[in-house]
Design an enzyme around this catalytic site. Sequence first.
Site, PDB file in Angstrom:
ATOM      1  N   LYS A 243      -8.610 -44.211   0.027  1.00 29.72           N
ATOM      2  CA  LYS A 243      -9.478 -45.390  -0.070  1.00 29.72           C
ATOM      3  C   LYS A 243     -10.584 -45.356   0.998  1.00 29.72           C
ATOM      4  O   LYS A 243     -10.538 -44.532   1.906  1.00 29.72           O
ATOM      5  CB  LYS A 243      -8.643 -46.666   0.060  1.00 29.72           C
ATOM      6  CG  LYS A 243      -7.436 -46.710  -0.867  1.00 29.72           C
ATOM      7  CD  LYS A 243      -7.767 -46.868  -2.348  1.00 29.72           C
ATOM      8  CE  LYS A 243      -6.603 -46.467  -3.196  1.00 29.72           C
ATOM      9  NZ  LYS A 243      -6.136 -47.238  -4.255  1.00 29.72           N
TER      10      LYS A 243
HETATM   11  C1  LIG Z   1      -4.707 -47.500  -4.849  1.00 27.18           C
HETATM   12  C2  LIG Z   1      -4.619 -48.688  -5.730  1.00 27.18           C
HETATM   13  C3  LIG Z   1      -3.549 -49.592  -5.639  1.00 27.18           C
HETATM   14  C4  LIG Z   1      -2.309 -49.299  -4.865  1.00 27.18           C
HETATM   15  O1  LIG Z   1      -2.484 -49.143  -3.515  1.00 27.18           O
HETATM   16  P1  LIG Z   1      -1.261 -48.644  -2.614  1.00 27.18           P
HETATM   17  O2  LIG Z   1      -1.739 -48.971  -1.227  1.00 27.18           O
HETATM   18  O3  LIG Z   1      -1.113 -47.182  -2.860  1.00 27.18           O
HETATM   19  O4  LIG Z   1      -0.058 -49.427  -2.989  1.00 27.18           O
HETATM   20  C5  LIG Z   1      -3.596 -50.755  -6.384  1.00 27.18           C
HETATM   21  N1  LIG Z   1      -4.630 -51.013  -7.210  1.00 27.18           N
HETATM   22  C6  LIG Z   1      -5.646 -50.154  -7.362  1.00 27.18           C
HETATM   23  C7  LIG Z   1      -6.762 -50.494  -8.297  1.00 27.18           C
HETATM   24  C8  LIG Z   1      -5.664 -48.947  -6.644  1.00 27.18           C
HETATM   25  O5  LIG Z   1      -6.636 -48.056  -6.849  1.00 27.18           O
END
Ligand SMILES: *Cc1c(COP(=O)(O)O)cnc(C)c1O
Length: 416
Positions: free
Chosen positions: A197
């Site tokens: 992210k």
């Molecule tokens: C990455 C992601 C998540 C989950 O995030 P985590 O921190 O891995 O639990 C949830 N929603 C979206 C749209 C994502 O891209």
Amino acid sequence: MKISFAPPYIDQLVIDEVMDTLNSGWITTGPKVAILEHQMKQLTASDAAVCVNSWTSGAILMLKWFGIKEGDEVIIPAYTYCATALSVLHCGATPVMVDVDDDCCISTTAVLKAITPKTKAIIAVDIAGWPCNYKELKAIINTPEIKKLFIAETAKQKALNRILLIADAAHSIGATIDELPASKYSDVSIFSFHAVKNITTAEGGCICINLPPAFDANNEYRYLKLYTLNGQSKDAFTKSNGGGWKYDILFMGLKINMPDICAAIGIGQLKTYHAKLLPLRKRIASIYCEIFKEMDWFIEPALKRDNRESSYHLFALRIKGISEAQRDQIIDSIMSSEITVNVHFTPLPMLTLFKDLGYEIGKYPSAYALYANEISLPIYPQLTDGELIFIIKTVINSVNKVLQLDNFKELEEIEL
Ligand SMILES: *Cc1c(COP(=O)(O)O)cnc(C)c1O
């Protein structure tokens, strides 16, 4: 030229923060998490921010906080990552999937149709960093007819007295609406700090709350912090600093706290996010758009319009009129040049778990169409101009080859 998809941004500022934590004698939840929470509260202009160990656990926490349980319904888009739906399933509730609009955001007209007396929450997803139309969603849940349908069962539900609006902001740190942080427009925004992210803590997440005045943000913050630590009345940091050994377990909490060693990475990255990392992402997106605009097949992604601006998390390239099979051929061609690309996302009804639960992709034509012609291109601060030019040329050549367009020839030199 080998180009990866989304490597983490680790500079000396990040390393120094992590080393500082390692040398401090305290590596789990403590002062670094408190700093990151303070910074997230400011960055999102929220009333409180609580760090957790993932977006997923943060979403489960907030659904449980609101008392969501078996028999309840939570409206989500069919076009998202599985975690959006899994958080609902883990609470025993039913994800009610609706279709999305052309900009990938949950369709507000579909939301309106999907609301029933069982609806307790809506999770809107800011796909690629593009914030959803929260003003319209808020207006819907605040209309008297919709409020009348709401059945408040728990203390939190009674205090809110309407459907809870949650933003899946996993992609959208830094996104804005009317030049304000997008999180101001939902009740709860949950960010992901997963390794790919915009801001990462290796694994992690952050819950930012902007609840109506019936809620006291400080009280909710304290309660949520307890919830992330087994409902234990005194955390380990306080105990280890002479806070006494006695503690109580007040309720059945979760164990989803973020360690300081992880928070340190996020603190290091946030130091340069607005001045450097986010502008670099934006620059790459602008260059992609500028060059691809010359191509008849290019569909421009929603990045900045209608008083909203993306956080430029993904660059979702969409190609006019292609089939899913052609998209896959284009990806194969790009990948053969050692450029890693991705598809965001396979709509949930196409995945085994959700098919087994009875969801059918045929009911979500827009989600399918957005998936079938999409290729996510590399977009991250470390990408050099040379790599960017190589990606652009490879993509254009691959599309032209698969579509058998006339005049297929090597591109002239691109200058940035
Ligand atoms: C990455 C992601 C998540 C989950 O995030 P985590 O921190 O891995 O639990 C949830 N929603 C979206 C749209 C994502 O891209």
